[in-house]
Design a protein around this motif. Structure first.
Motif, PDB file in Angstrom:
ATOM      1  N   PRO A  56       3.114  -7.193  -6.719  1.00  0.00           N
ATOM      2  CA  PRO A  56       3.989  -6.359  -6.355  1.00  0.00           C
ATOM      3  C   PRO A  56       4.591  -5.650  -7.297  1.00  0.00           C
ATOM      4  CG  PRO A  56       4.814  -8.715  -6.045  1.00  0.00           C
ATOM      5  CD  PRO A  56       3.495  -9.196  -6.698  1.00  0.00           C
ATOM      6  N   GLU A  57       4.711  -5.827  -8.550  1.00  0.00           N
ATOM      7  CA  GLU A  57       4.874  -4.539  -9.402  1.00  0.00           C
ATOM      8  C   GLU A  57       4.141  -4.366  -9.601  1.00  0.00           C
ATOM      9  OE1 GLU A  57       4.137  -8.297  -9.929  1.00  0.00           O
ATOM     10  OE2 GLU A  57       6.110  -8.898 -10.430  1.00  0.00           O
ATOM     11  N   LYS A  58       2.614  -4.048  -8.268  1.00  0.00           N
ATOM     12  CA  LYS A  58       2.352  -2.593  -8.880  1.00  0.00           C
ATOM     13  C   LYS A  58       2.307  -2.094  -7.219  1.00  0.00           C
ATOM     14  CE  LYS A  58      -1.639  -4.426 -11.185  1.00  0.00           C
ATOM     15  NZ  LYS A  58      -1.833  -2.959 -12.567  1.00  0.00           N
ATOM     16  N   VAL A  59       2.526  -2.218  -6.361  1.00  0.00           N
ATOM     17  CA  VAL A  59       2.535  -1.803  -5.403  1.00  0.00           C
ATOM     18  C   VAL A  59       3.869  -0.876  -4.916  1.00  0.00           C
ATOM     19  CG1 VAL A  59       3.522  -2.708  -3.070  1.00  0.00           C
ATOM     20  CG2 VAL A  59       2.084  -4.155  -3.823  1.00  0.00           C
ATOM     21  N   ALA A  60       5.100  -1.361  -5.248  1.00  0.00           N
ATOM     22  CA  ALA A  60       6.531  -0.597  -5.428  1.00  0.00           C
ATOM     23  C   ALA A  60       5.843   0.942  -6.013  1.00  0.00           C
ATOM     24  CB  ALA A  60       7.511  -1.259  -6.534  1.00  0.00           C
ATOM     25  N   PRO A  61       5.317   1.127  -7.249  1.00  0.00           N
ATOM     26  CA  PRO A  61       4.971   2.498  -7.742  1.00  0.00           C
ATOM     27  C   PRO A  61       4.616   3.529  -7.081  1.00  0.00           C
ATOM     28  CG  PRO A  61       4.519   0.334  -9.306  1.00  0.00           C
ATOM     29  CD  PRO A  61       4.926   0.286  -8.135  1.00  0.00           C
ATOM     30  N   ILE A  62       3.390   2.869  -6.248  1.00  0.00           N
ATOM     31  CA  ILE A  62       2.560   3.045  -5.646  1.00  0.00           C
ATOM     32  C   ILE A  62       2.316   3.545  -4.302  1.00  0.00           C
ATOM     33  CG2 ILE A  62       0.343   2.522  -3.440  1.00  0.00           C
ATOM     34  CD1 ILE A  62      -0.793   0.084  -5.686  1.00  0.00           C
ATOM     35  N   GLU A  63       4.114   2.806  -3.693  1.00  0.00           N
ATOM     36  CA  GLU A  63       4.457   3.077  -2.873  1.00  0.00           C
ATOM     37  C   GLU A  63       5.248   4.666  -3.479  1.00  0.00           C
ATOM     38  OE1 GLU A  63       4.529  -0.580   0.240  1.00  0.00           O
ATOM     39  OE2 GLU A  63       6.365  -0.316  -0.663  1.00  0.00           O
ATOM     40  N   GLU A  64       6.083   4.466  -4.538  1.00  0.00           N
ATOM     41  CA  GLU A  64       6.934   5.801  -4.134  1.00  0.00           C
ATOM     42  C   GLU A  64       6.119   7.281  -4.175  1.00  0.00           C
ATOM     43  OE1 GLU A  64       9.660   6.558  -8.209  1.00  0.00           O
ATOM     44  OE2 GLU A  64       9.364   4.422  -7.846  1.00  0.00           O
ATOM     45  N   GLU A  65       4.468   6.779  -4.695  1.00  0.00           N
ATOM     46  CA  GLU A  65       3.965   8.060  -5.192  1.00  0.00           C
ATOM     47  C   GLU A  65       3.751   8.902  -4.175  1.00  0.00           C
ATOM     48  OE1 GLU A  65       0.033   9.620  -7.733  1.00  0.00           O
ATOM     49  OE2 GLU A  65       0.816   6.891  -8.396  1.00  0.00           O
ATOM     50  N   LEU A  66       2.977   7.458  -2.906  1.00  0.00           N
ATOM     51  CA  LEU A  66       3.192   8.297  -1.993  1.00  0.00           C
ATOM     52  C   LEU A  66       3.848   8.507  -0.838  1.00  0.00           C
ATOM     53  CD1 LEU A  66       0.455   5.340  -0.747  1.00  0.00           C
ATOM     54  CD2 LEU A  66      -0.581   7.024  -1.608  1.00  0.00           C
ATOM     55  N   GLY A  67       5.180   7.960  -1.265  1.00  0.00           N
ATOM     56  CA  GLY A  67       5.569   8.576   0.232  1.00  0.00           C
ATOM     57  C   GLY A  67       5.576   7.789   1.493  1.00  0.00           C
ATOM     58  N   ALA A  68       5.236   6.447   1.035  1.00  0.00           N
ATOM     59  CA  ALA A  68       5.073   5.875   2.470  1.00  0.00           C
ATOM     60  C   ALA A  68       4.738   4.095   1.736  1.00  0.00           C
ATOM     61  CB  ALA A  68       3.754   6.248   3.176  1.00  0.00           C
ATOM     62  N   SER A  69       4.633   3.643   3.032  1.00  0.00           N
ATOM     63  CA  SER A  69       4.293   2.066   2.832  1.00  0.00           C
ATOM     64  C   SER A  69       3.516   1.621   2.684  1.00  0.00           C
ATOM     65  CB  SER A  69       5.444   1.337   3.482  1.00  0.00           C
ATOM     66  OG  SER A  69       6.636   1.474   3.392  1.00  0.00           O
ATOM     67  N   LEU A  70       2.503   0.862   2.399  1.00  0.00           N
ATOM     68  CA  LEU A  70       1.009   0.174   2.487  1.00  0.00           C
ATOM     69  C   LEU A  70       0.955  -0.543   3.300  1.00  0.00           C
ATOM     70  CD1 LEU A  70       0.780  -0.575  -1.705  1.00  0.00           C
ATOM     71  CD2 LEU A  70      -0.513   1.180   0.198  1.00  0.00           C
ATOM     72  N   ARG A  71      -0.081  -0.921   3.995  1.00  0.00           N
ATOM     73  CA  ARG A  71      -0.255  -1.497   5.221  1.00  0.00           C
ATOM     74  C   ARG A  71      -0.922  -2.980   4.999  1.00  0.00           C
ATOM     75  NH1 ARG A  71      -1.555   0.929   9.581  1.00  0.00           N
ATOM     76  NH2 ARG A  71      -3.448  -0.712  10.630  1.00  0.00           N
ATOM     77  N   PRO A  72      -0.757  -3.859   5.451  1.00  0.00           N
ATOM     78  CA  PRO A  72      -0.985  -5.247   5.189  1.00  0.00           C
ATOM     79  C   PRO A  72      -2.472  -5.559   3.892  1.00  0.00           C
ATOM     80  CG  PRO A  72       0.864  -5.127   7.382  1.00  0.00           C
ATOM     81  CD  PRO A  72       0.493  -3.995   6.601  1.00  0.00           C
ATOM     82  N   GLU A  73      -3.483  -4.458   4.658  1.00  0.00           N
ATOM     83  CA  GLU A  73      -4.856  -4.618   4.601  1.00  0.00           C
ATOM     84  C   GLU A  73      -4.406  -3.748   2.618  1.00  0.00           C
ATOM     85  OE1 GLU A  73      -4.921  -1.741   7.760  1.00  0.00           O
ATOM     86  OE2 GLU A  73      -3.735  -3.317   6.983  1.00  0.00           O
ATOM     87  N   ASP A  74      -3.567  -2.840   1.947  1.00  0.00           N
ATOM     88  CA  ASP A  74      -4.034  -2.312   1.729  1.00  0.00           C
ATOM     89  C   ASP A  74      -3.462  -3.479  -0.079  1.00  0.00           C
ATOM     90  OD1 ASP A  74      -4.683  -0.136   2.606  1.00  0.00           O
ATOM     91  OD2 ASP A  74      -2.514   1.044   2.811  1.00  0.00           O
ATOM     92  N   LEU A  75      -2.919  -4.519   0.498  1.00  0.00           N
ATOM     93  CA  LEU A  75      -2.682  -4.987  -0.525  1.00  0.00           C
ATOM     94  C   LEU A  75      -3.920  -6.044  -1.467  1.00  0.00           C
ATOM     95  CD1 LEU A  75       0.952  -6.425   0.566  1.00  0.00           C
ATOM     96  CD2 LEU A  75       0.354  -4.586  -0.292  1.00  0.00           C
ATOM     97  N   LYS A  76      -4.786  -6.472  -0.530  1.00  0.00           N
ATOM     98  CA  LYS A  76      -6.488  -6.819  -0.497  1.00  0.00           C
ATOM     99  C   LYS A  76      -6.940  -6.025  -0.810  1.00  0.00           C
ATOM    100  CE  LYS A  76      -4.822 -11.604  -0.479  1.00  0.00           C
ATOM    101  NZ  LYS A  76      -4.775 -13.015   0.007  1.00  0.00           N
TER     102      LYS A  76
END
Length: 320
Positions: A56-76
Motif C-alpha cells: 500500500p505504501e508504494k501504491v499511493a505514490p504510483i497512482e499520484e504519479e499516473l493520475g489514475a488508479s491501478l487495476r487489481p492485477e497491477d498490484l501483483k
C-alpha cells in the motif's frame, strides 16, 4: 549519466537472479506468453518469470504519479526478464492493461537495460483499428521515467482517437512507474535540472503559483461540454502541479496564527489528499458531478486555510 543508469539496471536484474526478494519462476515454455514476449524481445533466447507485489505504501505514490488508479492485477505484477544466448539479461517485459473509452486495452511493454521503452504493443482492444498503428506506438520508444507521455505535447495522437491514444500512453508510463517503485533507483537530478525548478521565496509566491493552476482547471470546467480532450489533459496536469506546489508550504511559517502548527499541518494533509484524489478522478471521468464536487471541496479547504492562516486572502472566484 546514461552509463550509470544502465549499470544500475544490470545490478538490479542480476540481483533478481541471485537474491530471493521476488518470486522467481523458471517457467516451462508452455506457461509463458511466448509469442507476445518474443515480439517485444526477438533476440531473447529465453525469459525468466518474476512475480512481485506492491505494498500500500508504494501504491499511493504510483497512482499520484499516473493520475489514475491501478487495476487489481497491477498490484501483483509478473515481469518477464529477457535473457540472451549468453545468459545475460537484456531487459524486461510487462503485460499491462488500461481503461480505454470503449473498454479495456491490453498489451505489453518492454524496457531495456537503461530503463527505456523499447517497444509498446497492443494485443486486444475495442477502439479504432488504427490504435495499433506502428507509427503511433513507436513514439514511445526511447522514453523513460523522466518523460510525461502527454498526448498532444510529446505524443501525437491517432487522428480522432485522442482519449484512446492517451489511454495507450498510460501503458508505458505505468510499466515504468511500477518498475521503479519495486526495484529501480530514479535518476538523480542534475544541477541543470535543479536550476529549472522554481523555488518560491514566500507563501504569497506559492499562492500565486497555485492560482495559475486553479485558473487552468477553472477554464476547463467553464468550457463544460465544449471542452476538448486536450483541455482535460491540461487540467489533469495542472492538478498534479498544484499538488506539488503544496509541498513548498512546509518551508514557511503561516503569517497568521503561527502557533497552531498541528492544525496547519492537518489542513495541508487534507488539501494534498483532496487534490490527489481529484486528479485521479478528473483523469478517469473528466467533467462530472463527482469532479465538480471534489473541486468545490478543494476550494472550500483553500478558503478555510486562507482565512485561518493568511494575512491576504486570494480570491479564487470558484463558484461552480
Amino acid at each position: 549519466m546514461k552509463l550509470k543508469a544502465a549499470a544500475s539496471w544490470r545490478l538490479i536484474l542480476f540481483a533478481w537472479f541471485t537474491i530471493p526478494l521476488f518470486s522467481v519462476v523458471w517457467a516451462d515454455e508452455t506457461t509463458l506468453p511466448s509469442e507476445k514476449l518474443a515480439s517485444i524481445f526477438p533476440n531473447a533466447k529465453t525469459f525468466v518469470e518474476k512475480r512481485a507485489a506492491l505494498t500500500p505504501e508504494k501504491v499511493a505514490p504510483i497512482e499520484e504519479e499516473l493520475g489514475a488508479s491501478l487495476r487489481p492485477e497491477d498490484l501483483k505484477p509478473t515481469f518477464y526478464i529477457a535473457v540472451n544466448e549468453n545468459n545475460k539479461p537484456i531487459g524486461l517485459a510487462l503485460l499491462v492493461a488500461v481503461k480505454g473509452p470503449n473498454g479495456v486495452i491490453s498489451g505489453g511493454v518492454g524496457l531495456d537495460m537503461a530503463g527505456k521503452v523499447v517497444k509498446v504493443e497492443i494485443h486486444k482492444h475495442s477502439e479504432a483499428a488504427s490504435l495499433a498503428n506502428d507509427t503511433f506506438l513507436k513514439q514511445f520508444n526511447g522514453k523513460g521515467i523522466e518523460h510525461e507521455f502527454i498526448v498532444g505535447e510529446n505524443i501525437e495522437p491517432i487522428d480522432g482517437e485522442q482519449a484512446a491514444s492517451q489511454a495507450v500512453a498510460l501503458m508505458p508510463k505505468k510499466t515504468l512507474a511500477i518498475s521503479y517503485a519495486l526495484f529501480l533507483k530514479r535518476p538523480e537530478k542534475t544541477e541543470e535540472d535543479a536550476s529549472e525548478m522554481i523555488e518560491p521565496e514566500d507563501l504569497k509566491e506559492i499562492m500565486m503559483m497555485m492560482k495559475d493552476e486553479y485558473d487552468l482547471i477553472r477554464a476547463y470546467f467553464d468550457k463544460g461540454t465544449e471542452s476538448k480532450e486536450t483541455d482535460k489533459v491540461a487540467a489533469v496536469q495542472a492538478a498534479k502541479r498544484l499538488r506539488k506546489h503544496t509541498e513548498f508550504i512546509d518551508y514557511f511559517e503561516p503569517p497568521k496564527n503561527p502557533n497552531n502548527t498541528e492544525e496547519y499541518a492537518y489542513l495541508q494533509q487534507q488539501f494534498q489528499k483532496a487534490i490527489r484524489e481529484f486528479a485521479q478522478t478528473l483523469d478517469a471521468e473528466g467533467i462530472s458531478e463527482k469532479t465538480r464536487k471534489q473541486w468545490q471541496g478543494i476550494i472550500d479547504l483553500a478558503d478555510k486555510a486562507h482565512l485561518r492562516f493568511s494575512v491576504e486572502e486570494i480570491d479564487l472566484d470558484e463558484d461552480l
